[in-house]
Design an enzyme around this catalytic site. Structure first.
Site: not given
Length: 238
Positions: A153, A155-156, A198-199, A202
Site C-alpha cells: 500500500p 499513499g501520497c 515515488h518522489e 513527481h
C-alpha cells in the site's frame, strides 16, 4: 509522499481558472524568477507551506533541472529548507519540489526510527522498512539495481486521504547533488527504495495513481466515515 536553464513563473488563464506554469525561457534570470516567488505583492504562491493536490498542473509537469551555477545559491537553499520544513510539519517520509509548487528537480526523503513504534512489527518487517536520515538530492538520477517488484500500500500527501497498492522495484541507486552541494550516490532497498521511486515520479509529472492496482484504491478513513455518519474531514493543513 507516501507523500528539479532558467525558469519563469507565468500566470495564465484557462477556462476561468488560474494556473501557475514554470518554464525555462532565456528572457528571465533564475534569480529574478525566484525573487518573484517571495515578493510581498503576491500572496499564497510557491514555495508553499502545504502540499499541492492532484489537479494542480504543477504535479503533471516534468520538473526542470536546477541550473548548475545555482545549485549552491541562497534561492535553492531556501527551497530545500522549505521542503524539509513541510516534510516534517506533516510527518512525512518524502517530498518533491513540485509538491510545494516549485517545478524543479529536487527531492528530500527521511524515515525516522521513531516510526517503528507506531507500526506493527510484522508490517515493519514485511515492507522492509529501515531508518534513513534526512537525504536531499538536487537533479537526482535513479538507477534500478534490483528488478524484483514488491507490491505494498502506498499513499501520497498530494492525493490526501487515499491509498492503493503499488508495485515498485526492490532496489535502486540515487545519484546527484546532495544538500552540501557535492556529488553523491546512495543505494536503497525495500521501503526506502519505494520512497525514492515515488518522489522521482513527481519529478516526471507522475503520481502513484498512474501505477496503482485500481481495485485497491480506497479512502483511508472509510471506516470513520461510516462510524461518524459521514461527519469526517480530511485536512489539507497542519
Amino acid at each position: 509522499m507516501l507523500l528539479k536553464s532558467r525558469i519563469k513563473l507565468c500566470p495564465k488563464i484557462l477556462e476561468h481558472r488560474r494556473f501557475l506554469v514554470t518554464s525555462p525561457p532565456a528572457s528571465q534570470s533564475f534569480r529574478k524568477w525566484y525573487q518573484q516567488l517571495w515578493t510581498t505583492e503576491r500572496t499564497n504562491l510557491p514555495p508553499y507551506n502545504h502540499f499541492t493536490q492532484i489537479g494542480d498542473p504543477v504535479l503533471r509537469q516534468q520538473a526542470a533541472l536546477v541550473p548548475e551555477e545555482h545549485i549552491k545559491s541562497p534561492e535553492i537553499e531556501a527551497i530545500v529548507e522549505q521542503m524539509v520544513r513541510v516534510l516534517r510539519k506533516f510527518d512525512c517520509v518524502g517530498i518533491a519540489a513540485p509538491q510545494i509548487g516549485v517545478s524543479l528537480r529536487i527531492i528530500a526523503i527521511e524515515f525516522k526510527g521513531s516510526i517503528r513504534k507506531d507500526l506493527p512489527e510484522v508490517v515493519y518487517q514485511t515492507r522492509q522498512m529501515s531508518e534513513l536520515p534526512l537525504t536531499v538530492y538536487i537533479n537526482p538520477v535513479l538507477t534500478v539495481t534490483n528488478y524484483t517488484k514488491l507490491k505494498h500500500p502506498e499513499g501520497c500527501m498530494s492525493v490526501r486521504g487515499y491509498s492503493a497498492e503499488v508495485e515498485r522495484f526492490e532496489g535502486i541507486k540515487l545519484s546527484g547533488i546532495n544538500q552540501q552541494g557535492a556529488k553523491s550516490e546512495l543505494a536503497l532497498s525495500g521501503w526506502n527504495a519505494r520512497i525514492a521511486q515515488h518522489e522521482m515520479d513527481h519529478l516526471e509529472g507522475k503520481l502513484y495513481t498512474d501505477h496503482m492496482d485500481r481495485s485497491t484504491f480506497s479512502c483511508t478513513c472509510w471506516e470513520a466515515v461510516n462510524t461518524k455518519s459521514g461527519r469526517v474531514e480530511i485536512p489539507f493543513y497542519k
